[in-house]
Design a protein around this motif. Structure first.
Motif, PDB file in Angstrom:
ATOM      1  N   ARG A  31      79.099  65.601   4.870  1.00 15.01           N
ATOM      2  CA  ARG A  31      80.312  66.114   5.525  1.00 15.01           C
ATOM      3  C   ARG A  31      80.029  66.806   6.858  1.00 15.01           C
ATOM      4  O   ARG A  31      80.860  66.826   7.747  1.00 15.01           O
ATOM      5  N   ILE A  63      63.828  72.225  -3.142  1.00 10.49           N
ATOM      6  CA  ILE A  63      62.830  71.696  -2.207  1.00 10.49           C
ATOM      7  C   ILE A  63      61.665  71.151  -3.032  1.00 10.49           C
ATOM      8  O   ILE A  63      61.147  70.064  -2.781  1.00 10.49           O
ATOM      9  N   ILE A  98      76.304  60.974  -2.139  1.00 16.57           N
ATOM     10  CA  ILE A  98      77.113  62.000  -1.457  1.00 16.57           C
ATOM     11  C   ILE A  98      76.265  63.256  -1.304  1.00 16.57           C
ATOM     12  O   ILE A  98      75.794  63.816  -2.297  1.00 16.57           O
ATOM     13  N   PHE A 155      66.006  86.433   0.972  1.00 12.67           N
ATOM     14  CA  PHE A 155      64.619  86.756   1.286  1.00 12.67           C
ATOM     15  C   PHE A 155      64.555  87.468   2.628  1.00 12.67           C
ATOM     16  O   PHE A 155      65.455  87.343   3.463  1.00 12.67           O
ATOM     17  N   GLY A 157      71.566  83.370   0.936  1.00 10.65           N
ATOM     18  CA  GLY A 157      72.234  82.071   0.846  1.00 10.65           C
ATOM     19  C   GLY A 157      72.555  81.708  -0.593  1.00 10.65           C
ATOM     20  O   GLY A 157      72.161  82.395  -1.535  1.00 10.65           O
ATOM     21  N   HIS A 200      68.068  76.866   4.847  1.00 14.32           N
ATOM     22  CA  HIS A 200      67.591  78.243   4.789  1.00 14.32           C
ATOM     23  C   HIS A 200      66.587  78.493   3.669  1.00 14.32           C
ATOM     24  O   HIS A 200      66.205  79.626   3.419  1.00 14.32           O
ATOM     25  N   ALA A 201      66.129  77.445   3.000  1.00 15.78           N
ATOM     26  CA  ALA A 201      65.179  77.668   1.898  1.00 15.78           C
ATOM     27  C   ALA A 201      63.848  78.170   2.449  1.00 15.78           C
ATOM     28  O   ALA A 201      63.464  77.852   3.575  1.00 15.78           O
ATOM     29  N   MET A 212      86.540  65.540  -8.844  1.00 17.73           N
ATOM     30  CA  MET A 212      87.100  64.294  -8.292  1.00 17.73           C
ATOM     31  C   MET A 212      87.092  63.170  -9.333  1.00 17.73           C
ATOM     32  O   MET A 212      87.846  62.222  -9.227  1.00 17.73           O
ATOM     33  N   GLY A 238      73.704  72.470   4.157  1.00 21.71           N
ATOM     34  CA  GLY A 238      74.129  73.180   2.942  1.00 21.71           C
ATOM     35  C   GLY A 238      73.122  74.279   2.620  1.00 21.71           C
ATOM     36  O   GLY A 238      72.941  75.223   3.401  1.00 21.71           O
ATOM     37  N   SER A 239      72.423  74.148   1.494  1.00 19.81           N
ATOM     38  CA  SER A 239      71.424  75.161   1.109  1.00 19.81           C
ATOM     39  C   SER A 239      70.058  74.873   1.712  1.00 19.81           C
ATOM     40  O   SER A 239      69.214  75.757   1.789  1.00 19.81           O
ATOM     41  N   SER A 274      67.908  74.712  -8.263  1.00 20.97           N
ATOM     42  CA  SER A 274      67.595  76.046  -7.763  1.00 20.97           C
ATOM     43  C   SER A 274      66.215  76.059  -7.102  1.00 20.97           C
ATOM     44  O   SER A 274      65.907  76.956  -6.327  1.00 20.97           O
TER      45      SER A 274
END
Ligand SMILES: Cc1cc2nc3c(=O)[nH]c(=O)nc-3n(C[C@H](O)[C@H](O)[C@H](O)COP(=O)(O)OP(=O)(O)OC[C@H]3O[C@@H](n4cnc5c(N)ncnc54)[C@H](O)[C@@H]3O)c2cc1C
Length: 811
Positions: free
Chosen positions: A36, A355, A10, A227, A324, A46-47, A213, A42-43, A352
């Protein structure tokens, strides 16, 4: 859409896609990923794409190293450009403690094979001529470090996964997850249900929602991270026109920011104090490519610092600010591994530095799912390193702290203040009055050391012998000469009972179980390949009932391991007693005299031998005495109902006044355990070392019949062991002792690593425990050890150099 798959992943961020990719690479092609919205929405999108190899943790360091190597190869494998720029990364130092941190880190890097070099301030300017060297005392550089395009990298991993049969369904939301009777999972999505053997949650900022869940409280709460990207600056543009090399990533550790070139301008990312937790209850259903409003005021001190270090930063206009969500856990490391209390549900959450970590985390999780265990010791990232105490409110405070501390100096004895005190033993206030300086483990407050009268009751951290060194030395000597009292309430405690208990435990551990009621054995639960998963002190308290004690930090890990093997026919019951019972330890040559004054049991060795236990009273309180301890002196652990602790404490202190009973702390205990060569899970014992490499021959009995890990261990033995456990004396150190992860050399060649170290005050020696090539494990062998950048002679000692015959323990 598929109705069934072997695994459903997921989350279509970098972490989920990497997990899918690695499952496919392990040969599981019937695997599905659901996202989804869109991949990377998600994150990940923009990393800033930085790939920092720097990490003080042995596990996370290996994960990062693997990622960079994978990303390098991925472009060739998939034909997809991932924008990898290995431009190097310089971390600056403006003080000597920071340099010590780099020296300790360089030891970790050497033991895991990551290239790192030290630079003078002048060398920094050769690589980063647009910086100034004011205040610099040095720097380190990772030549293999750099940055990447996160979205392109995700697409490359997706391409690789699809090529091997993996399927990806976008615009598909998981709404619920149920475990069915046959242990399979049903993943309910808005496009239909998928049944599967395994589920992996890699849901970024949604981690807590996903956990809910299945009824678990995932210890992840994100924090805002910003940043700034500037407009192009003529000096950087001109460097490009002259074909000069990119200057690489620059990290001002002591002012908590990173910088790199970005399209002719600069990108600045501060880790600022005061960044708030976000998405505490999860993002909204519509959240997609979401950013928060910028908050430049919060960044100002870092912007000013960046201008001081790189003056042209102040000359370029701000082009964009990204703010973000960045997922966090209380210690800043991700959670990768099994969900506790669930079968075949896996977490790859809380990233955190996702990447950087995605490659290695996906790789190890796939190993774990397909092979039954990872190949790297994953304790540093295991989801079970946190417990129930990590509530949502706790996580908000602790994760904001972890974020603000990304760049602080990671001292080996560091103790962070947020969300404390939380779990306190009843004797907490009494210990505090006696001078305790507390640390925290698994939410519990534990005295680390005691400040004598006149000494400030505050901690002081260092990579070298710290201000507390002298006081801890006094505690050790006092225990050896008189008697000491230690609070070990944080121990994990459990009862395993029922008609099937003996057979169950016998299969769980490698040692023989204590045969008689009242006897104690030290037992190791092995992982399938033959490394050590958990260590238990096991007391047979009745013919069909066993009392188990293990390290406090591993309560959830150890108890989850038991849960996974428990028969389902009701023949064995498991009860977690951790919070119900307290433990006070009395140790030292006068401990028998002391206990005799307050305790109803007969304590003479013939009535109460070593490795036995008896129920008794201490003062008026019922208590159970176990004749074991971790410091190598005559002594007893007093296990008692938590409500009796202060009564017992007072009875002991009163009776011990003329016997010079004094409290001692965890730091003294650790020094004494190193003198006894006692191993710890996570350092000397791990899945990376066969139990016999860890020198557990006395506790491992392959001949006793089948047990978990037996066949794996024997197969490992047949292949041959690469390591052997040793205790070393380190010579000519003056102000620093090994901290663990120190490389060991013979004639300049790396032949092993230390796993822990300490100063042994009773022996008056600097000591290290470690692993070396088996042919070098003989007492008297001379090696070299690197401590904070210097090499010292180190000699292999006889095991347990303090009281090798255990005469004191047994006396
Ligand atoms: C400003 C900023 C800069 C950063 N810079 C760096 C950097 O330089 N280097 C670095 O290593 N890291 C960096 N990071 C961190 C990095 O972005 C994250 O660690 C990483 O993207 C996490 O990836 P992920 O796959 O875990 O999460 P995500 O990318 O958030 O992916 C999770 C996915 O799960 C999906 N999902 C959630 N719930 C469901 C559901 N119920 N059903 C279906 N799908 C679901 C979401 O839609 C989402 O797409 C940065 C973060 C920020 C905020």
């Amino acid at each position: 859409m598929d109705k069934h798959a072997r695994v459903v992943v997921i989350g279509g961020g970098i972490v989920g896609v990497s997990t899918l990719y690695h499952l496919v690479k392990k040969g599981w092609s019937d695997v599905v990923l659901v996202e989804r919205k869109e991949l990377t929405s998600g994150s990940t999108w923009h990393a800033a794409g930085l790939l920092p190899l720097f990490n003080m943790s042995y596990s996370v360091g290996q994960i990062h190293k693997y990622s960079v190597a994978l990303y390098k190869a991925l472009q060739e494998e998939t034909g997809q450009d991932v924008g990898l720029r290995q431009v190097g990364n310089i971390r600056l130092a403006t003080n000597s403690d920071r340099l010590d941190e780099y020296r300790q880190y360089a030891s970790v890097a050497r033991t895991i094979g990551v290239r790192v070099e030290f630079l003078t301030p002048e060398q920094v300017l050769e690589i980063w001529p647009l910086a100034v060297k004011d205040g610099l005392v040095g720097a380190i550089r990772h030549p293999d470090d750099g940055y990447i395009q996160p979205a392109d990298l995700t697409q490359a991993l997706a391409k690789g996964a699809r090529a091997g049969g993996g399927r990806i369904y976008r615009q598909t939301t998981v709404l619920g997850i149920d475990q069915m009777r046959n242990d399979e999972w049903c993943v309910r999505t808005d496009k239909g249900d998928i049944t599967c053997e395994h589920v992996v949650a890699a849901t970024g900022s949604f981690a807590r929602r996903t956990g809910a869940m299945i009824g678990i409280d995932v210890p992840v709460v994100p924090v805002e991270h910003q940043f700034i990207v500037t407009e192009p600056h003529p000096e950087i543009v001109s460097r490009h026109e002259q074909d000069l090399p990119e200057m690489g990533v620059l990290r001002e550790s002591d002012d908590s920011w990173y910088m790199r070139e970005e399209r002719g301008g600069l990108l600045l990312g501060p880790y600022e104090a005061g960044a708030p937790a976000c998405y505490v209850d999860g993002p909204t259903q519509d959240s997609e490519y979401e950013l928060f409003p910028e908050d430049i005021d919060r960044l100002m001190p870092h912007i000013e610092s960046a201008i001081r270090r790189v003056p042209i930063f102040g000359e370029a206009g701000v082009k964009e600010v990204y703010n973000g969500a960045i997922a966090y856990t209380p210690d800043g490391s991700p959670i990768v591994g099994p969900a506790w209390g669930k079968r075949n549900f896996w977490l790859n959450e809380g990233h955190s530095f996702g990447i950087t970590a995605a490659g290695g985390a996906g790789w190890q999780l796939a190993e774990w799912i397909v092979e039954g265990e990872p190949t790297i010791d994953m304790l540093g990232v295991d989801p079970r390193r946190f417990g129930d105490y990590a509530s949502k409110a706790y996580l908000q405070k602790k994760n904001e702290e972890a974020y603000a501390n990304v760049f602080v100096i990671h001292y080996p004895d560091e103790e962070r203040p947020a969300a404390r005190p939380l779990r306190t033993a009843p004797c907490y206030d009494r210990m505090q009055k006696l001078g305790a300086v507390f640390g925290q483990k698994f939410g519990w407050e534990r005295p680390n050391w005691f400040a004598p009268e006149g000494v400030p009751q505050e901690d002081h951290w260092s990579f070298r012998r710290s201000k507390w060194f002298e006081h801890v030395g006094n505690e050790c000597r006092h225990v050896a000469e008189h008697a000491g009292l230690l609070d070990m309430t944080a121990f994990a405690k459990a009862r395993v009972s029922g008609p099937g208990a003996e057979a169950f435990l016998d299969r769980l551990v490698a040692n023989r179980l204590p045969r008689k009621v009242g006897r104690i054995s030290l037992c190791h639960a092995l992982a399938p390949r033959g490394g050590v998963h958990s260590e238990f002190t096991i007391l047979r308290e009745a013919p069909d009932s066993f009392y188990l004690v293990s390290a406090g930090a591993f309560q959830r890990l150890d108890h989850d391991w038991i849960f996974r093997q428990l028969p389902r026919d009701g023949s064995v019951q498991f009860e977690n007693l951790t919070s119900a019972l307290g433990v006070l330890v009395v140790a030292g040559p006068r401990s028998r005299d002391l206990l005799a004054r307050v305790c109803s049991a007969s304590l003479a060795s013939e009535n109460f031998p070593w490795l036995t236990a008896q129920d008794s009273t201490v003062g008026l309180a019922p208590a159970r005495l176990l004749r074991v301890n971790f410091v190598g002196e005559l002594g007893w652990e007093i296990h008692h109902g938590i409500e009796y602790q202060n009564h017992i404490f007072d009875a002991l202190m009163e009776a011990g006044a003329d016997l010079e009973l004094r409290p001692f702390g965890i730091r003294a205990m650790d020094s004494m355990r190193v003198e006894k060569s006692y191993r710890l899970v996570g350092t000397e014992m791990s899945i990376e070392y066969a139990a016999l490499e860890s020198g557990l021959d006395r506790f491992v009995h392959p001949g006793k019949g089948d047990f978990v890990g037996r066949d794996g261990l024997l197969a490992w033995q047949k292949r041959g062991f690469a390591n052997r456990f040793v205790t070393l004396e380190v010579q000519v150190t003056t102000d620093a002792d090994p901290l663990g992860n120190n490389p060991l050399y013979l004639d300049g060649a790396l032949v092993g690593r230390s796993t822990s170290g300490n100063y042994g005050f009773r022996l008056e020696k600097s000591l290290a425990l470690g692993m070396v090539r088996p042919d070098l494990a003989e007492p008297g062998v001379h090696l070299e050890i690197e401590v904070l950048g210097e090499r010292f002679p180190a000699t292999v000692l006889q095991e347990s150099p303090y009281d090798p015959q255990n005469l004191k323990l047994k006396g």
